[in-house]
Write an enzyme that holds these catalytic residues in place. Structure first.
Site, PDB file in Angstrom:
ATOM      1  N   THR A   1     -26.407   2.454   3.540  1.00  0.00           N
ATOM      2  CA  THR A   1     -27.735   1.592   3.116  1.00  0.00           C
ATOM      3  C   THR A   1     -27.129   0.053   2.896  1.00  0.00           C
ATOM      4  O   THR A   1     -26.017   0.048   2.158  1.00  0.00           O
ATOM      5  CB  THR A   1     -28.249   2.003   2.031  1.00  0.00           C
ATOM      6  OG1 THR A   1     -28.643   3.624   2.245  1.00  0.00           O
ATOM      7  CG2 THR A   1     -29.431   1.193   1.548  1.00  0.00           C
ATOM      8  N   SER A   2     -27.760  -0.703   3.604  1.00  0.00           N
ATOM      9  CA  SER A   2     -27.375  -2.274   3.487  1.00  0.00           C
ATOM     10  C   SER A   2     -26.040  -2.631   3.500  1.00  0.00           C
ATOM     11  O   SER A   2     -25.599  -2.318   4.977  1.00  0.00           O
ATOM     12  CB  SER A   2     -27.858  -2.609   1.884  1.00  0.00           C
ATOM     13  OG  SER A   2     -27.730  -3.729   1.511  1.00  0.00           O
ATOM     14  N   SER A   3     -25.198  -2.905   2.820  1.00  0.00           N
ATOM     15  CA  SER A   3     -23.697  -3.143   3.129  1.00  0.00           C
ATOM     16  C   SER A   3     -23.286  -1.870   3.751  1.00  0.00           C
ATOM     17  O   SER A   3     -22.211  -1.928   4.632  1.00  0.00           O
ATOM     18  CB  SER A   3     -22.792  -3.540   1.672  1.00  0.00           C
ATOM     19  OG  SER A   3     -21.469  -3.743   2.080  1.00  0.00           O
TER      20      SER A   3
ATOM     21  N   HIS B   1     -36.088  -4.739   1.051  1.00  0.00           N
ATOM     22  CA  HIS B   1     -34.643  -4.335   0.919  1.00  0.00           C
ATOM     23  C   HIS B   1     -34.531  -3.385  -0.172  1.00  0.00           C
ATOM     24  O   HIS B   1     -34.806  -3.708  -1.145  1.00  0.00           O
ATOM     25  CB  HIS B   1     -33.819  -5.526   0.991  1.00  0.00           C
ATOM     26  CG  HIS B   1     -32.289  -5.253   1.342  1.00  0.00           C
ATOM     27  ND1 HIS B   1     -31.848  -4.848   2.595  1.00  0.00           N
ATOM     28  CD2 HIS B   1     -31.112  -5.167   0.626  1.00  0.00           C
ATOM     29  CE1 HIS B   1     -30.722  -4.851   2.697  1.00  0.00           C
ATOM     30  NE2 HIS B   1     -30.254  -4.822   1.478  1.00  0.00           N
TER      31      HIS B   1
END
Ligand SMILES: *[C@@H]1O[C@H](CO)[C@@H](O)[C@H](O)[C@H]1NC(C)=O
Ligand SMILES: *[C@@H]1O[C@H](CO)[C@@H](O)[C@H](O)[C@H]1NC(C)=O
Length: 315
Positions: free
Chosen positions: A158-160, A299
């Site tokens: 997820t994300s990074s 996000h």
């Protein structure tokens, strides 16, 4: 450095961090477990000395009570401000491991804001170093010692951690067979040569790094020159209201992976699915690439572990 906006991405975070603070030191790390028998079942356990790890990425393993014969392996990478423990607690990977018998590796970032190194030349290069090499080393250790099926080594994040998943897929296509990217960016989009490993690439984050499919694909090919094997299947998810990693990144990912796979740039099908929320569209470009856009979602897109498993062929 870590963008403050980015750090706000995960909602349940402060609470989980408090929980973790109380339990972090409970289990002892195991050095170089050369068999699955050496790893306690159904508890998150740190491992050390699993191979080349230039940035000292921390590594945790979750082994279910009943491991399948020749088990699959999933590397599950957390978001900025997250940790292995937080992602373990906030996801269903561990409970699904109990159901399906696969093993999960939860890496934990060694950097102050716990973003991943997805920007250094080292991390974006096959066996070049950086965080990605530490994670790839743990996967290779599992392959060499735990009887893991080389045809079923997967990455999700997820994300990074989504960006790291793209990095692993691009730089280690010999190790990983598929990736599920939840709210990330194209491979190499965060590239910032010569800057600190966990640097934030504002241009990419804002969706202002717009390249052709060929240029994006070239970044993948340059990561491992001469690699001619099959590329990992990719499934990417993104929200249209993402103001941390702007939704243009979804369309840059599509250009990149369709070019890598030699697929048409428009989807073969693009449909809503009964098992996904209203407003989610599932665009399929070929057997190895799907792109799910979530209308009005910010996000990050919630985890859909069951769908990742289906894409990996595990459920
Ligand atoms: C799929 O359809 C949705 C809704 O019409 C649209 O917003 C989205 O951009 C499409 N996805 C792709 C990859 O073209
Ligand atoms: C997207 O559509 C493809 C093709 O029908 C299907 O195999 C896949 O399971 C779908 N993915 C999701 C996440 O709904």
């Amino acid at each position: 450095m870590v963008s403050f906006k980015y750090a706000l991405g995960a909602i349940a975070l402060p609470l989980l961090q408090l929980i973790w603070a109380g339990t972090a030191a409970s289990a002892a790390a195991i050095s170089a477990p050369t068999s699955l028998a050496a790893i306690p079942a159904s508890t998150l356990t740190q491992i050390t000395n699993f191979g080349t790890n230039p940035n000292n990425v921390l590594m945790f393993v979750y082994k279910p009570a009943k491991v399948a014969a020749k088990p699959a392996l999933i590397v599950a990478s957390h978001f900025c401000t997250g940790t292995a423990q937080i992602y373990f607690e906030g996801s269903k990977f561990a409970s699904l491991a109990e159901t399906h018998g696969f093993v999960v590796l939860f890496p934990s970032s060694p950097h102050p804001g716990t973003c991943w190194d997805v920007s250094s030349t080292a991390t974006l290069t096959h066996n070049g170093g950086g965080d990605s090499l530490g994670i790839a080393s743990a996967a290779r250790f599992a392959l060499a010692n735990w009887g893991v099926d080389p045809a079923r080594v997967f990455a999700a994040g997820t994300s990074s951690g989504a960006m790291m998943t793209s990095v692993l897929a691009g730089a280690y296509p010999d190790v990983f067979r598929a990736g599920a990217v939840d709210s990330g960016v194209a491979f190499g989009c965060f590239a910032l040569p010569g800057q600190p490993d966990d640097s934030w690439n504002e241009q990419c984050a804002l969706g202002e790094l717009v390249l052709t499919g060929q240029q994006w694909a070239q970044r993948v090919f340059n990561a491992f020159p001469g690699f001619s094997g099959a590329r990992p299947k990719m499934q990417v998810w993104h929200g249209t209201a993402d103001t941390t990693l702007f939704p243009q990144n979804f369309f840059e990912e599509i250009k990149q992976w369709t070019t890598v796979f030699g697929y048409p740039s428009t989807p073969l099908s693009n449909v809503s699915e009964s098992f996904l929320p209203a407003g989610y569209s599932n665009a399929t470009f070929g057997p190895n690439f799907q792109a799910i856009l979530a209308q009005g979602v910010g996000h990050t897109v919630p985890l859909f572990e069951q769908q990742y498993l289906q894409f990996f062929g595990l459920a």
